[in-house]
Design a protein around this motif. Structure first.
Motif, mmCIF file in Angstrom:
data_model
loop_
_atom_site.group_PDB
_atom_site.id
_atom_site.type_symbol
_atom_site.label_atom_id
_atom_site.label_comp_id
_atom_site.label_asym_id
_atom_site.label_seq_id
_atom_site.Cartn_x
_atom_site.Cartn_y
_atom_site.Cartn_z
ATOM 1 N N ALA A 225 -30.545 102.741 -15.513
ATOM 2 C CA ALA A 225 -29.392 101.868 -15.292
ATOM 3 C C ALA A 225 -28.141 102.694 -15.038
ATOM 4 C CB ALA A 225 -29.199 100.953 -16.501
ATOM 5 N N HIS A 226 -27.950 103.725 -15.858
ATOM 6 C CA HIS A 226 -26.771 104.590 -15.719
ATOM 7 C C HIS A 226 -26.736 105.221 -14.330
ATOM 8 C CE1 HIS A 226 -24.308 108.255 -16.397
ATOM 9 N NE2 HIS A 226 -23.635 107.454 -17.223
ATOM 10 N N ALA A 227 -27.903 105.645 -13.833
ATOM 11 C CA ALA A 227 -27.959 106.269 -12.499
ATOM 12 C C ALA A 227 -27.547 105.275 -11.415
ATOM 13 C CB ALA A 227 -29.358 106.807 -12.246
ATOM 14 N N TYR A 228 -28.017 104.047 -11.487
ATOM 15 C CA TYR A 228 -27.631 103.044 -10.497
ATOM 16 C C TYR A 228 -26.130 102.785 -10.533
ATOM 17 C CZ TYR A 228 -32.413 101.699 -9.185
ATOM 18 O OH TYR A 228 -33.697 101.688 -8.675
ATOM 19 N N TYR A 229 -25.585 102.637 -11.744
ATOM 20 C CA TYR A 229 -24.142 102.365 -11.858
ATOM 21 C C TYR A 229 -23.336 103.541 -11.290
ATOM 22 C CZ TYR A 229 -25.700 98.869 -15.332
ATOM 23 O OH TYR A 229 -26.312 97.825 -15.989
ATOM 24 N N GLN A 230 -23.790 104.772 -11.566
ATOM 25 C CA GLN A 230 -23.079 105.952 -11.069
ATOM 26 C C GLN A 230 -23.126 106.005 -9.540
ATOM 27 O OE1 GLN A 230 -21.041 107.840 -12.398
ATOM 28 N NE2 GLN A 230 -21.671 108.713 -14.368
ATOM 29 N N THR B 191 -22.000 106.403 1.991
ATOM 30 C CA THR B 191 -21.167 105.285 2.421
ATOM 31 C C THR B 191 -21.971 104.010 2.249
ATOM 32 O OG1 THR B 191 -20.041 106.677 4.016
ATOM 33 C CG2 THR B 191 -19.869 104.303 4.327
ATOM 34 N N LEU B 192 -21.466 103.106 1.371
ATOM 35 C CA LEU B 192 -22.173 101.867 1.086
ATOM 36 C C LEU B 192 -21.252 100.688 1.292
ATOM 37 C CD1 LEU B 192 -23.897 102.830 -2.298
ATOM 38 C CD2 LEU B 192 -24.961 102.790 -0.036
ATOM 39 N N THR B 193 -21.812 99.609 1.766
ATOM 40 C CA THR B 193 -21.036 98.377 1.847
ATOM 41 C C THR B 193 -20.879 97.796 0.451
ATOM 42 O OG1 THR B 193 -22.972 96.971 2.094
ATOM 43 C CG2 THR B 193 -22.057 97.934 4.125
ATOM 44 N N SER B 194 -19.990 96.837 0.327
ATOM 45 C CA SER B 194 -19.800 96.174 -0.964
ATOM 46 C C SER B 194 -21.078 95.492 -1.425
ATOM 47 C CB SER B 194 -18.660 95.149 -0.860
ATOM 48 O OG SER B 194 -17.450 95.793 -0.615
ATOM 49 N N ASP B 195 -21.795 94.892 -0.462
ATOM 50 C CA ASP B 195 -23.049 94.231 -0.839
ATOM 51 C C ASP B 195 -24.075 95.238 -1.331
ATOM 52 O OD1 ASP B 195 -22.015 91.808 -0.209
ATOM 53 O OD2 ASP B 195 -22.973 91.682 1.771
ATOM 54 N N GLU B 196 -24.103 96.413 -0.727
ATOM 55 C CA GLU B 196 -25.048 97.442 -1.163
ATOM 56 C C GLU B 196 -24.694 97.952 -2.556
ATOM 57 O OE1 GLU B 196 -26.483 99.440 3.050
ATOM 58 O OE2 GLU B 196 -24.519 99.972 2.228
ATOM 59 N N ALA B 197 -23.384 98.120 -2.796
ATOM 60 C CA ALA B 197 -22.949 98.544 -4.144
ATOM 61 C C ALA B 197 -23.325 97.483 -5.172
ATOM 62 C CB ALA B 197 -21.448 98.803 -4.156
ATOM 63 N N ALA B 198 -23.148 96.218 -4.811
ATOM 64 C CA ALA B 198 -23.503 95.133 -5.727
ATOM 65 C C ALA B 198 -24.994 95.133 -6.012
ATOM 66 C CB ALA B 198 -23.065 93.790 -5.134
ATOM 67 N N ALA B 199 -25.794 95.461 -4.970
ATOM 68 C CA ALA B 199 -27.246 95.511 -5.174
ATOM 69 C C ALA B 199 -27.617 96.630 -6.135
ATOM 70 C CB ALA B 199 -27.943 95.703 -3.825
ATOM 71 N N LEU B 200 -26.915 97.761 -6.043
ATOM 72 C CA LEU B 200 -27.167 98.845 -6.993
ATOM 73 C C LEU B 200 -26.862 98.410 -8.426
ATOM 74 C CD1 LEU B 200 -25.754 101.954 -5.071
ATOM 75 C CD2 LEU B 200 -28.134 101.555 -5.705
ATOM 76 N N GLU C 97 -26.905 95.372 -9.577
ATOM 77 C CA GLU C 97 -27.942 94.428 -10.015
ATOM 78 C C GLU C 97 -29.223 95.168 -10.420
ATOM 79 O OE1 GLU C 97 -28.075 91.230 -10.702
ATOM 80 O OE2 GLU C 97 -25.900 91.175 -10.377
ATOM 81 N N ALA C 98 -29.558 96.209 -9.672
ATOM 82 C CA ALA C 98 -30.739 97.000 -10.037
ATOM 83 C C ALA C 98 -30.514 97.694 -11.376
ATOM 84 C CB ALA C 98 -31.030 98.031 -8.942
ATOM 85 N N GLY C 99 -29.292 98.171 -11.573
ATOM 86 C CA GLY C 99 -28.959 98.786 -12.863
ATOM 87 C C GLY C 99 -29.061 97.797 -14.001
ATOM 88 N N LEU C 100 -28.587 96.580 -13.771
ATOM 89 C CA LEU C 100 -28.661 95.553 -14.832
ATOM 90 C C LEU C 100 -30.110 95.222 -15.164
ATOM 91 C CD1 LEU C 100 -25.759 93.162 -13.744
ATOM 92 C CD2 LEU C 100 -25.888 94.527 -15.836
ATOM 93 N N HIS D 172 -17.342 98.807 -15.446
ATOM 94 C CA HIS D 172 -17.587 98.034 -16.673
ATOM 95 C C HIS D 172 -18.960 98.351 -17.256
ATOM 96 C CE1 HIS D 172 -17.481 94.832 -19.585
ATOM 97 N NE2 HIS D 172 -18.686 94.462 -19.180
ATOM 98 N N TYR D 173 -19.981 98.355 -16.412
ATOM 99 C CA TYR D 173 -21.325 98.541 -16.967
ATOM 100 C C TYR D 173 -21.584 99.984 -17.383
ATOM 101 C CZ TYR D 173 -22.072 93.739 -15.725
ATOM 102 O OH TYR D 173 -21.956 92.376 -15.658
ATOM 103 N N LEU D 174 -20.899 100.931 -16.765
ATOM 104 C CA LEU D 174 -20.939 102.286 -17.304
ATOM 105 C C LEU D 174 -20.289 102.297 -18.694
ATOM 106 C CD1 LEU D 174 -20.108 104.423 -14.154
ATOM 107 C CD2 LEU D 174 -22.207 104.556 -15.521
ATOM 108 N N GLY D 175 -19.250 101.489 -18.862
ATOM 109 C CA GLY D 175 -18.642 101.348 -20.185
ATOM 110 C C GLY D 175 -19.604 100.739 -21.176
ATOM 111 N N VAL D 176 -20.416 99.767 -20.737
ATOM 112 C CA VAL D 176 -21.413 99.156 -21.621
ATOM 113 C C VAL D 176 -22.452 100.197 -22.043
ATOM 114 C CG1 VAL D 176 -23.223 97.414 -21.788
ATOM 115 C CG2 VAL D 176 -21.051 96.848 -20.691
#
Length: 600
Positions: free
Chosen positions: A32-37, A7-16, A18-21, A51-55
């Motif tokens: 990167a793929h692991a962070y996005y997943q 269970t992650l907040t939206s901010d935590e998901a966004a941080a993941l 950013e780490a993936g990027l 989107h970034y998994l698509g990239v």
């Protein structure tokens, strides 16, 4: 959400994300793929994660998966310019260029200064054939990111495709300055320089590529081509050989190798390579044509003429031959038929082959000859020619007035087993003009017992003109021979060579008074001898049956044969051949001897 999903907040998901990027930018794609997943597992419809998994999928060439992921992202964030732009790239990779252009235009409507979107829209428009539109968007990308070598390269591509070669070259130069190690830019710039006939600069580009990538087959081939264009055949050959080793099925490479061998008069080696090219591509017209000329040079007309027909199919010549609306003659009976001989290639070629009009007329044809305007009045004197055309007839005229046609240089093929020579002279000068020239020449010649016309330079646009033409100063020893009056019948740029030798070689320049070949023919009738390099004047003098000495490079045109000192086409001709390409000294020595002997 699955029971074991974090269970992650939206901010935590966004941080993941950013780490993936951050990983993505440094090439750590799996991380990167692991962070996005992880972000997607917590938020299954998170547009950024999708989107970034698509990239990542795009980078792995998993195009359908990339499209599906990006479409899910766009369903959640339809006005995200980055998402639209990247989905446009996927569409381009899938071959949907119209769809890509629509997506990228939507992205630019949201972000007008989005440099990558402008560049990628340019790519899509190039594929759609809108070169001008592509150039416009590449310019916008360049303006937003002037330090991007890639954008400069793409703008160069579009400008070149649009015919703006100078501007394209500027962009390629800019791209090379921004990224000197980009081989694609060097190759594209070199190829453009070659088409602009800047061959030395082109060679420098390909040399730089080979220095970094010795087995780049395209650079090897192109460097050989550049050396070829500069007549540096010895240097071209090893690059063609290496390219052929790297690409053994490259028929075009082997054809060019054979051409370089031909240019050096290595005819046996050239034949092996032409036949090898034809084994790889039996329909390659360049090899068939060149092999035909090689065989004709050996005076094997049965084998040579059919292959010689391929001159009409080569990439450089095909556009010059139009399909005419009446049948091409294939040897059918001609009694009572109307026949059109069609102009092709140079005036010398037309002079040489229009002789066959007499044979056509003997078969009962009414023969019309379409020739160059400057040859028209003289062509009318050829036996068998009933009418001369000095301009291309329309299809309507051909369809209504002729039963058959034949290109002038194809006529020998249609007369198998017949002698290639015509009774000479088969052209005749106007008697009034000839009398006027004779009076003028005699007055200028004074007490000289021999009147000699001289031509030392041919058409500068001819591929081998650098070898075929003789610098006038190289012929200077002839001026010391007594008893000769010399007349320059040279026209064109070569006439400028007269001034530097004027004080050492008394010669009357008459070229400016020769407005057509009828005038030249009348002058030749007033001379005792014509000495000329391989030009139309050689053919004209031969057709008139006048004594003509033809000076040939070590690698001459096929029609002068291989080793003979006479001509099967012109009985009045005598041939003087170089032994070393580019060296006229041996020819001049033979001329001195021949002129001295003839004066006794």
């Amino acid at each position: 959400m699955t029971p074991d999903a974090p269970t992650l907040t939206s901010d935590e998901a966004a941080a993941l994300i950013e780490a993936g990027l951050a990983c993505h930018r440094t090439g750590r794609i799996d991380d990167a793929h692991a962070y996005y997943q992880s972000a997607l597992a917590a938020h299954p419809e998170h547009p950024g994660a999708l989107h970034y998994l698509g990239v990542v999928a795009l980078g792995r060439d998993q195009l359908k998966e990339a499209a599906a992921l990006m479409d899910r992202a766009l369903a959640k964030a339809p006005d995200n310019a980055e998402y639209l732009a990247n989905r446009g790239v996927v569409a381009t990779r899938l071959g949907d260029h119209a769809g890509a252009a629509a997506l990228l235009r939507r992205a630019l409507a949201l972000a007008p200064d989005f440099a990558n979107a402008h560049n990628n829209l340019g790519n899509a428009l190039m594929e759609l054939g809108d070169v001008a539109g592509a150039a416009q968007h590449y310019r916008r990308a360049r303006a937003q990111a002037p330090q991007s070598a890639h954008f400069a390269f793409n703008l160069g591509r579009a400008l070149e495709a649009g015919g703006a070669k100078d501007a394209a070259l500027d962009e390629f130069r800019a791209a090379a300055a921004l990224d000197p190690h980009d081989l694609k830019t060097l190759i594209s710039m070199g190829r453009l320089l070659r088409t602009m006939e800047k061959h030395a600069e082109a060679a420098a580009c390909f040399e730089a590529v080979i220095a970094r990538e010795p087995d780049n087959v395209l650079a090897r081939f192109e460097l050989g081509y550049a050396y070829d264009a500069m007549h540096r055949y010895e240097e071209a050959i090893p690059h063609y050989r290496r390219a052929a080793q790297l690409k053994p099925d490259g028929a075009g490479i082997i054809n060019n190798l054979a051409f370089a061998q031909t240019a050096l008069a290595r005819y046996d080696e050239a034949e092996i390579d032409y036949r090898r090219a034809l084994e790889l591509n039996p329909d390659l017209p360049e090899s068939r044509f060149q092999l035909g000329m090689l065989i004709l040079r050996r005076e094997d007309y049965t084998g040579g003429w059919p292959l010689f027909e391929n001159r009409k199919l080569t990439s450089t010549a095909k556009a010059n031959y139009r399909k005419l609306p009446c049948p091409e003659w294939q040897g059918e009976p001609l009694d009572g038929k109307r026949f059109l001989i069609c102009r092709e290639q140079g005036v010398g070629d037309q002079i040489q082959f229009v002789r066959y009009a007499g044979l056509l007329a003997q078969m009962g044809a009414q023969v019309h000859a379409w020739v160059a305007p400057e040859l028209a009045s003289l062509a009318a004197t050829v036996p068998g020619v009933a009418r001369v055309l000095d301009a291309a007839p329309s299809d309507e005229v051909i369809a209504s007035e002729y039963d058959f046609w034949c290109d002038v240089m194809s006529l020998p093929l249609k007369f198998p087993g017949r002698p290639i020579y015509a009774e000479t002279p088969y052209m005749r000068a106007d008697t009034v003009q000839a009398a006027a020239w004779r009076a003028r020449v005699n007055a200028l010649a004074g007490a000289a017992h021999r009147r000699i016309g001289l031509v030392w330079a041919g058409n500068p646009r001819h591929h081998f003109d650098a070898f075929r033409s003789a610098p006038l100063k190289s012929l200077l020893p002839l001026s010391a021979l007594a008893g000769n009056a010399w007349f320059a019948i040279q026209k064109g740029p070569g006439a400028a060579q007269l001034a530097p030798v004027a004080g050492r070689w008394p010669m009357d320049a008459l070229g400016d008074d020769l407005h057509d070949f009828a005038a030249t023919a009348a002058l030749i009738e007033a001379l005792d001898l014509v000495i000329t390099v391989d030009t139309s004047v050689a053919h004209l003098a031969g057709a008139l049956g006048k004594p003509v000495w033809v000076l040939l490079a070590a690698q001459p045109d096929w029609r002068w044969g291989k080793d003979r000192a006479d001509s099967v086409w012109y009985p009045s001709a005598r041939v003087f051949r170089q032994s070393t390409l580019g060296d006229w000294s041996g020819v001049v020595a033979e001329l001195e001897t021949a002129l001295s002997q003839a004066s006794r």
